[in-house]
Design a protein around this motif. Structure first.
Motif, PDB file in Angstrom:
ATOM      1  N   ASP A 196       0.828  -1.206   0.000  1.00  0.00           N
ATOM      2  CA  ASP A 196       0.000   0.000   0.000  1.00  0.00           C
ATOM      3  C   ASP A 196       0.863   1.257   0.000  1.00  0.00           C
ATOM      4  OD1 ASP A 196       0.699  -0.991   2.630  1.00  0.00           O
ATOM      5  OD2 ASP A 196      -0.641   0.502   3.515  1.00  0.00           O
ATOM      6  N   THR A 238      -2.927   0.445   5.258  1.00  0.00           N
ATOM      7  CA  THR A 238      -4.140   0.867   4.575  1.00  0.00           C
ATOM      8  C   THR A 238      -4.511  -0.141   3.493  1.00  0.00           C
ATOM      9  OG1 THR A 238      -2.933   2.164   2.913  1.00  0.00           O
ATOM     10  CG2 THR A 238      -3.508   3.275   4.977  1.00  0.00           C
ATOM     11  N   ARG A 242     -11.477   0.299   6.548  1.00  0.00           N
ATOM     12  CA  ARG A 242     -11.050  -0.572   5.448  1.00  0.00           C
ATOM     13  C   ARG A 242     -11.596  -1.992   5.641  1.00  0.00           C
ATOM     14  NH1 ARG A 242      -4.974  -2.753   5.632  1.00  0.00           N
ATOM     15  NH2 ARG A 242      -4.833  -3.425   7.802  1.00  0.00           N
ATOM     16  N   VAL A 267      -5.779  -0.062  -0.584  1.00  0.00           N
ATOM     17  CA  VAL A 267      -5.838   0.854  -1.734  1.00  0.00           C
ATOM     18  C   VAL A 267      -6.721   0.244  -2.816  1.00  0.00           C
ATOM     19  CG1 VAL A 267      -4.498   1.989  -3.556  1.00  0.00           C
ATOM     20  CG2 VAL A 267      -3.560   1.808  -1.235  1.00  0.00           C
ATOM     21  N   SER A 312      -7.555   5.586  -0.921  1.00  0.00           N
ATOM     22  CA  SER A 312      -6.923   4.966   0.246  1.00  0.00           C
ATOM     23  C   SER A 312      -7.944   4.791   1.355  1.00  0.00           C
ATOM     24  CB  SER A 312      -5.754   5.836   0.729  1.00  0.00           C
ATOM     25  OG  SER A 312      -5.084   5.233   1.809  1.00  0.00           O
ATOM     26  N   THR A 368       0.877   4.988  -2.036  1.00  0.00           N
ATOM     27  CA  THR A 368       0.423   6.173  -1.298  1.00  0.00           C
ATOM     28  C   THR A 368       1.541   7.065  -0.777  1.00  0.00           C
ATOM     29  OG1 THR A 368       0.398   5.038   0.845  1.00  0.00           O
ATOM     30  CG2 THR A 368      -1.602   4.857  -0.525  1.00  0.00           C
ATOM     31  N   ILE A 414      -2.025  11.171  -1.980  1.00  0.00           N
ATOM     32  CA  ILE A 414      -3.465  10.915  -2.024  1.00  0.00           C
ATOM     33  C   ILE A 414      -4.189  12.165  -1.524  1.00  0.00           C
ATOM     34  CG2 ILE A 414      -5.338   9.396  -1.303  1.00  0.00           C
ATOM     35  CD1 ILE A 414      -3.205   7.935  -2.903  1.00  0.00           C
TER      36      ILE A 414
END
Length: 337
Positions: free
Chosen positions: A50, A60, A104, A62, A72, A54, A95
């Protein structure tokens, strides 16, 4: 502290990476990428793809549609505040705020895919394949993934970690600068450990000296491996790191084995360390000479066009000639992150 300028990643580096990802999606017939990242405290060899997308905090998820920019998904409000404060300070944020989502979990993933019109089609997934050493059967939680599959019966989810990693492995000049900087911090950590190690000193003080040198140079290195003794064969966290007991006191004639992990800007370097306390024993000196010959042979063989197997064979030649064998890892490449 190092006199070396602290490297950073530019928006040109961001565009290069995103273009690589878009070209990959086009060539593979993918409508999007779904990229899972491991928690930021994962330690050495993290699954942190990730961060490649980013340039932000690890941990995170993505979602990258082929016709748009990455979105994100953040695990907790703390990450949102981190993004806000970094923006206020003028950091280069890859981002933008409109592409940041809180949570998430499977519901957030489903909502994002639906928002992007991805309820049908082909999606490449980073995180479904084995990732050694910590994830021999992938790192995506079963319950989360089972829920995502239930939401999208019309989507073909395709594992693409290995295929994408081959495109990530060749580093840009900005990435090479970050790796070199990480390695320079690791070198400073090792020097601090050598300066501290002496008879009567606890292992913990040697450990602390190395970690402190890393912290002082603007990075947060993962926990290192360290064992000591007259002839230690183990490696990993020292026993007092996971078992309630006092750190071992170094003695004259000891060897300190350590694997030092430096981390800078999402790039990790590793340093294999052997420190002698007092006079170097003849057998260890001989082993050191053979190890050096193996290293030199490897440097000669490390050229474009060579296979990894040819490199290994070259390094094993002086070891076999000395009737020796490799106690730990002889050579390995770093993972794409």
């Amino acid at each position: 502290m190092s006199d070396q300028a602290v490297p950073t990643f530019s928006t040109a580096e961001r565009d290069r990476r995103w273009d690589v990802a878009r070209a990959f999606m086009k060539s593979e017939g993918l409508d999007a990428l779904l990229v899972f990242g491991e928690h930021e405290d994962a330690g050495p060899a993290p699954f942190a793809y990730d961060m490649w997308f980013t340039n932000g905090r690890a941990g995170t998820t993505v979602v990258f549609p082929r016709g748009g920019d990455p979105i994100s998904l953040l695990p907790m409000p703390l990450f949102t505040m981190d993004h806000l404060e970094s923006t206020r300070r003028g950091d280069i944020m890859w981002i933008p705020p409109e592409n940041v989502r809180l949570s998430r979990d499977s519901g957030a993933i489903a909502e994002t895919l639906n928002e992007l019109g991805l309820a049908k089609g082909n999606i490449g997934v980073v995180g479904l394949e084995p990732y050694l050493p910590w994830h021999p059967e992938a790192m995506v939680p079963y319950q989360l993934w089972n829920s995502v599959l239930g939401h999208f019966p019309g989507v073909e989810f395709r594992p693409v970690t290995v295929a994408l990693s081959r495109l990530i492995l060749p580093l840009s000049q900005e990435e090479i600068a970050a790796v070199r900087y990480s390695a320079s911090i690791g070198d400073a950590m090792v020097r601090a450990m050598v300066d501290t190690a002496a008879p009567g000193v606890p292992e913990s003080e040697v450990y602390a000296a190395g970690m402190s040198a890393g912290y002082a140079r603007g990075t947060i290195p993962p926990a290192m491996h360290l064992w000591s003794g007259p002839d230690p064969v183990s490696t990993g966290w020292p026993q007092w790191g996971y078992r309630p007991q006092a750190p071992r006191i170094l003695q004259d004639g000891d060897i300190v084995f350590s694997e030092v992990f430096s981390q800078f800007g999402g790039r990790h370097t590793q340093h294999q360390v052997t420190i002698t306390i007092g006079e170097i024993r003849e057998d260890f000196q001989r082993a050191a000479d053979v190890a050096r010959a193996s290293y030199d042979a490897g440097m000669q063989a490390l050229r474009p066009g060579r296979t990894f197997g040819e490199l290994v064979d070259a390094m094993l030649t002086p070891i076999k000639a000395a009737d020796g064998w490799v106690l730990q890892t002889g050579i390995h490449s770093l993972n794409p992150i």
